[in-house]
Design a protein around this motif. Structure first.
Motif, PDB file in Angstrom:
ATOM      1  N   GLU A 283       0.835  -1.206   0.000  1.00 53.23           N
ATOM      2  CA  GLU A 283       0.000   0.000   0.000  1.00 53.23           C
ATOM      3  C   GLU A 283       0.869   1.255   0.000  1.00 53.23           C
ATOM      4  OE1 GLU A 283      -2.638  -0.377   3.320  1.00 53.23           O
ATOM      5  OE2 GLU A 283      -3.742  -2.030   2.365  1.00 53.23           O
ATOM      6  N   HIS A 284       1.921   1.177   0.784  1.00 58.38           N
ATOM      7  CA  HIS A 284       2.817   2.326   0.853  1.00 58.38           C
ATOM      8  C   HIS A 284       3.518   2.550  -0.485  1.00 58.38           C
ATOM      9  CE1 HIS A 284       5.340   5.389   2.321  1.00 58.38           C
ATOM     10  NE2 HIS A 284       6.442   4.674   2.341  1.00 58.38           N
ATOM     11  N   LEU A 285       3.855   1.461  -1.136  1.00 54.22           N
ATOM     12  CA  LEU A 285       4.496   1.551  -2.450  1.00 54.22           C
ATOM     13  C   LEU A 285       3.564   2.258  -3.444  1.00 54.22           C
ATOM     14  CD1 LEU A 285       7.060   0.769  -3.921  1.00 54.22           C
ATOM     15  CD2 LEU A 285       6.079  -1.478  -4.384  1.00 54.22           C
ATOM     16  N   ASP A 286       2.296   1.884  -3.397  1.00 54.27           N
ATOM     17  CA  ASP A 286       1.311   2.534  -4.276  1.00 54.27           C
ATOM     18  C   ASP A 286       1.243   4.030  -3.983  1.00 54.27           C
ATOM     19  OD1 ASP A 286       0.805   0.074  -5.304  1.00 54.27           O
ATOM     20  OD2 ASP A 286      -1.078  -0.243  -4.236  1.00 54.27           O
ATOM     21  N   GLU A 287       1.288   4.343  -2.693  1.00 48.10           N
ATOM     22  CA  GLU A 287       1.202   5.743  -2.302  1.00 48.10           C
ATOM     23  C   GLU A 287       2.412   6.524  -2.817  1.00 48.10           C
ATOM     24  OE1 GLU A 287      -0.385   5.982   1.725  1.00 48.10           O
ATOM     25  OE2 GLU A 287       0.891   7.775   1.922  1.00 48.10           O
ATOM     26  N   ILE A 288       3.581   5.902  -2.717  1.00 51.03           N
ATOM     27  CA  ILE A 288       4.784   6.557  -3.233  1.00 51.03           C
ATOM     28  C   ILE A 288       4.642   6.774  -4.736  1.00 51.03           C
ATOM     29  CG2 ILE A 288       7.255   6.285  -3.670  1.00 51.03           C
ATOM     30  CD1 ILE A 288       7.545   4.850  -1.063  1.00 51.03           C
ATOM     31  N   ASP A 289       4.122   5.771  -5.422  1.00 51.97           N
ATOM     32  CA  ASP A 289       3.932   5.899  -6.869  1.00 51.97           C
ATOM     33  C   ASP A 289       2.982   7.046  -7.194  1.00 51.97           C
ATOM     34  OD1 ASP A 289       5.687   3.946  -7.632  1.00 51.97           O
ATOM     35  OD2 ASP A 289       4.214   2.339  -7.642  1.00 51.97           O
TER      36      ASP A 289
ATOM     37  N   LYS B 147       2.483   9.694  -5.335  1.00 52.42           N
ATOM     38  CA  LYS B 147       3.189  10.945  -5.051  1.00 52.42           C
ATOM     39  C   LYS B 147       4.160  11.297  -6.167  1.00 52.42           C
ATOM     40  CE  LYS B 147       3.139  11.187  -0.027  1.00 52.42           C
ATOM     41  NZ  LYS B 147       3.901  10.817   1.185  1.00 52.42           N
ATOM     42  N   ILE B 148       4.856  10.294  -6.657  1.00 51.24           N
ATOM     43  CA  ILE B 148       5.802  10.549  -7.749  1.00 51.24           C
ATOM     44  C   ILE B 148       5.048  11.073  -8.974  1.00 51.24           C
ATOM     45  CG2 ILE B 148       7.378   9.454  -9.396  1.00 51.24           C
ATOM     46  CD1 ILE B 148       8.327   7.623  -7.159  1.00 51.24           C
ATOM     47  N   ALA B 149       3.932  10.445  -9.271  1.00 52.67           N
ATOM     48  CA  ALA B 149       3.142  10.883 -10.423  1.00 52.67           C
ATOM     49  C   ALA B 149       2.669  12.326 -10.243  1.00 52.67           C
ATOM     50  CB  ALA B 149       1.958   9.941 -10.631  1.00 52.67           C
ATOM     51  N   ASP B 150       2.194  12.634  -9.039  1.00 55.04           N
ATOM     52  CA  ASP B 150       1.744  13.998  -8.741  1.00 55.04           C
ATOM     53  C   ASP B 150       2.879  14.994  -8.946  1.00 55.04           C
ATOM     54  OD1 ASP B 150      -0.727  13.146  -8.087  1.00 55.04           O
ATOM     55  OD2 ASP B 150      -0.610  13.636  -5.949  1.00 55.04           O
ATOM     56  N   LEU B 151       4.018  14.671  -8.369  1.00 55.89           N
ATOM     57  CA  LEU B 151       5.150  15.583  -8.458  1.00 55.89           C
ATOM     58  C   LEU B 151       5.604  15.764  -9.897  1.00 55.89           C
ATOM     59  CD1 LEU B 151       7.310  14.676  -5.335  1.00 55.89           C
ATOM     60  CD2 LEU B 151       6.275  16.876  -5.858  1.00 55.89           C
ATOM     61  N   LYS B 152       5.567  14.688 -10.657  1.00 52.27           N
ATOM     62  CA  LYS B 152       5.978  14.787 -12.062  1.00 52.27           C
ATOM     63  C   LYS B 152       5.052  15.711 -12.826  1.00 52.27           C
ATOM     64  CE  LYS B 152       8.566  10.612 -13.134  1.00 52.27           C
ATOM     65  NZ  LYS B 152       8.453   9.230 -13.648  1.00 52.27           N
ATOM     66  N   SER B 153       3.773  15.602 -12.509  1.00 45.93           N
ATOM     67  CA  SER B 153       2.810  16.442 -13.213  1.00 45.93           C
ATOM     68  C   SER B 153       3.008  17.910 -12.817  1.00 45.93           C
ATOM     69  CB  SER B 153       1.400  15.919 -12.944  1.00 45.93           C
ATOM     70  OG  SER B 153       0.529  16.947 -12.603  1.00 45.93           O
ATOM     71  N   MET B 154       3.243  18.141 -11.514  1.00 45.48           N
ATOM     72  CA  MET B 154       3.602  19.497 -11.058  1.00 45.48           C
ATOM     73  C   MET B 154       4.830  19.991 -11.804  1.00 45.48           C
ATOM     74  SD  MET B 154       3.754  19.600  -6.964  1.00 45.48           S
ATOM     75  CE  MET B 154       2.483  18.861  -5.987  1.00 45.48           C
TER      76      MET B 154
END
Lengths: 130, 130
Positions: B85-91, B93-100
């Motif tokens: 679950e934590h891995l999914d959450e990190i993924d 977050k990474i996607a969010d940051l990339k879009s930012m």
DNA sequence: TATAGGGGTTCCATCTACTGGAAGGTCAAG
DNA sequence: CTTGACCTTCCAGTAGATGGAACCCCTATA
């Protein structure tokens, strides 16, 4: 405009808007009844804040950006510097998260995930400096 | 071991270790003089916490992981689920940051960054839903 | 006109995960 | 005996909101 309307139009919760007034990011006028009276300019600022926060700018970044935004004689270089620094920070965060991700993905991959107690995740987490 | 030594060996600040005791993640013994007396097991837990926190697990995740860690009859599946679950959450977050990052990089790229006031960053930030 | 509802207001507390600092106790060395 | 490095507790503050209580205001309707 009352707070409900600006909330709907800016995409920010009313609570957050009150908070932004509290920390003096905005200074809406007041009606005779004490209600906040938001101008179009206030709404514009709140939209700006909503966007900038969504892009991960800190409140203090936002304060600086808002000041530049209101200063018609600003130099775009000043804005670009703040944004550029923030971009670098985002890049650092992405790199950090990717490294976390890879470590964690390795641990998860090696874990059987069955009913037995042996678990490379726990073992891996108990080793320093992995 | 006193707190200074476990701090050095676990990589956690003494303040943080006291805090972890406060929220009952660890329960070190006490010497007669009131000093905390850490066992090897305490140190091991702190190292675990240090690693897990560095990987972005929340304190509550850590609490659950520590409980599993101490439970010799645990199923590795339980651990794998939390980590997954934590891995999914990190993924996410990474996607969010990339879009930012992409949005912001576009704004920065288009900004002349000179002495003139025209600035696509400010303009871009004031548009909703970009 | 009373009332019900959906606004709005303030203030205070809470959250996460620490971190800083003050005031003071303890211990080993010189 | 003093110095300085440790250790202790407690209180406050950080970012950025968010939740809730208690209360005020406005409009519509029975």
């Amino acid at each position: 405009m009352n707070i409900g309307e600006v909330a709907a139009r800016s995409g920010l919760p009313a609570k957050t808007i009150r908070y932004y007034e509290d920390i003096k990011l905005i200074r809406p006028a007041r009606d005779a009844n004490g209600y906040r009276a938001f101008s179009e300019a206030d709404l514009h600022k709140l939209t700006f804040l909503s966007r900038a926060r969504a892009l991960g700018f800190t409140i203090e970044d936002c304060r600086a950006l808002l000041a530049l935004w209101e200063d018609s004689s600003r130099a775009s270089a000043d804005v670009k510097q703040i944004a550029g620094e923030h971009l670098d920070e985002i890049d650092r965060k992405i790199a950090d998260l990717k490294s976390m991700r890879d470590t964690l993905a390795g641990l998860v991959r090696d874990c059987a995930g069955d009913g037995r107690p042996d678990c490379p995740i726990l073992t891996g987490l108990s080793k320093p400096r992995g």
